[in-house]
Enzyme design. Structure first.
Site, PDB file in Angstrom:
ATOM      1  N   LYS A  95       0.839  -1.207   0.000  1.00 16.70           N
ATOM      2  CA  LYS A  95       0.000   0.000   0.000  1.00 16.70           C
ATOM      3  C   LYS A  95       0.878   1.264   0.000  1.00 16.70           C
ATOM      4  CE  LYS A  95      -2.121  -1.510   3.744  1.00 16.70           C
ATOM      5  NZ  LYS A  95      -1.478  -2.843   3.791  1.00 16.70           N
ATOM      6  N   THR A 149      -5.419  -1.533   7.045  1.00 11.66           N
ATOM      7  CA  THR A 149      -5.572  -2.985   7.092  1.00 11.66           C
ATOM      8  C   THR A 149      -7.002  -3.330   7.507  1.00 11.66           C
ATOM      9  OG1 THR A 149      -4.714  -2.776   9.341  1.00 11.66           O
ATOM     10  CG2 THR A 149      -3.178  -3.544   7.660  1.00 11.66           C
ATOM     11  N   ARG A 174       6.479  -7.968   1.678  1.00  9.78           N
ATOM     12  CA  ARG A 174       7.259  -7.591   2.868  1.00  9.78           C
ATOM     13  C   ARG A 174       7.854  -8.823   3.549  1.00  9.78           C
ATOM     14  NH1 ARG A 174       7.674  -3.324   6.614  1.00  9.78           N
ATOM     15  NH2 ARG A 174       6.147  -2.126   5.443  1.00  9.78           N
TER      16      ARG A 174
END
Ligand code: ADP
Length: 334
Positions: free
Chosen positions: A64, A158, A217
């Site tokens: 994001k 989230t 990630r």
């Protein structure tokens, strides 16, 4: 232009910053989202206008923040970066908004964590480009309107479900990021290895990618650990056996579950007969906070079909039990 400044208190931010894709071409995956955003960006650029406000939602680590930075670069405008917990008072939000120049981007990570009164400052700012502030005291107190230039708010969250309705409604562009395929994660890893100047054998990359929870990630974090391991234990080249050895030490299993994921499934079986159990109860049993359970672990367990969210709480699925080598009733498979 467009490089986000790391908000303080974010672990590993420098490392991840160095690996961030810089433009649409470098951003891997999320094809449908990217296609729509490319059109919006081209249209905004052609008209010389600010891009419409964008809400990006999805589990942590799916890109994001990276996508927000890519948008800033593609629009060739500066991006100001903040996060819900870093804007505790309405005055802080007014100051942030007031610092924006025409068509610039304000990126607010964890936007669901803004206090309601602070989020309310955004409503007129997003829709009509102004904020009202109170000045003076007691009988002399009155509100003063500050006009703002057109700007783009990019919110990342989230937990889109925790946004107030009025805030959510003010984002014309709402995009959900999905977990990445193994092949896409391999592409992310290959690029990261080039940036970090480490030699990553393709089959080692494939092994890491298949255990990275579909999350860039996580993949980059594993790559960093494997790199350290390869440098300390061998010649620095990351081969499949090096990757496997590190994954074993890191307790990441063949499906990419870490020991906390497995503890969640085990607790569901052993303490709650498979569920359903409320999230607070489950988290307390595990000594985990609700947010970590709900935002970090659950999405992937649900995505893989190991856990189910029901009206009465969380339940382990047959597939989840089988992953532990057990039946959903909790008994060991013969
Ligand atoms: P989020 O904001 O959703 O938590 P980030 O944007 O911080 O995720 O991404 C985390 C890491 O993953 C960064 O190191 C970034 O380089 C990498 N990454 C995320 N998405 C992509 C992508 N689509 N292509 C390449 N790398 C990505």
């Amino acid at each position: 232009m467009g490089e986000p400044k790391a908000p303080p208190g974010y672990p590993d931010e420098e490392f991840h910053q160095s690996l961030r894709p810089r433009d649409f071409g470098e951003y891997v995956g999320q094809g449908a989202v990217l296609e729509q955003l490319e059109i919006s960006v081209s249209a905004a650029r052609a008209r010389g206008e600010a891009l419409d406000h964008v809400l990006l939602h999805g589990p942590p680590g799916l890109g994001k923040t990276s996508l927000a930075a890519v948008l800033a670069r593609e629009l060739d405008v500066p991006m100001h970066t903040s996060a819900g917990p870093l804007v505790p008072r309405t005055g802080d939000m007014v100051a942030l908004l007031n610092s924006l120049a025409r068509n610039e981007i304000l990126f607010i990570d964890e936007i669901h964590r803004l206090a309601p009164a602070v989020a309310e400052v955004l409503y007129p700012a997003m829709e009509d480009h102004y904020v009202d502030i109170m000045v003076g005291e007691k009988l002399g107190a009155h509100s003063l309107r500050i006009d703002l230039p057109p700007f783009t708010l990019i919110g990342a969250t989230t937990r889109a479900d925790l946004l107030t309705g009025p805030l959510r409604d003010r984002f014309p562009l709402v995009h959900q990021l999905e977990f990445y395929s193994i092949a896409e994660v391999e592409t992310v890893l290959a690029r990261s290895a080039r940036v970090l100047r480490v030699h990553l054998d393709p089959d080692a990359g494939g092994e890491i990618a298949s255990r990275a929870r579909g999350t860039p990630r996580v993949a980059n974090n594993l790559l960093r650990r494997v790199r350290d391991y390869a440098e300390v234990r061998s010649d620095g080249t990351i081969r499949r056996d090096t990757a496997l050895a590190l994954l074993e030490i890191a307790q990441v299993d063949g499906q990419g579950l870490d020991r906390f994921d497995r503890k969640i499934l085990e607790s569901l079986l052993d303490n709650f007969s498979g569920g359903p159990v409320g999230v607070a109860n489950l988290a307390a049993t595990l000594g985990m906070d609700n947010r970590t359970l709900e935002e970090v672990h659950e999405p992937y367990l649900i995505y893989r079909g190991f856990l189910r969210r029901t009206g009465k709480g969380r339940m382990i699925t047959d597939r989840g039990a089988r992953h532990l080598g057990r039946a959903a009733s909790g008994t060991l498979f013969p």
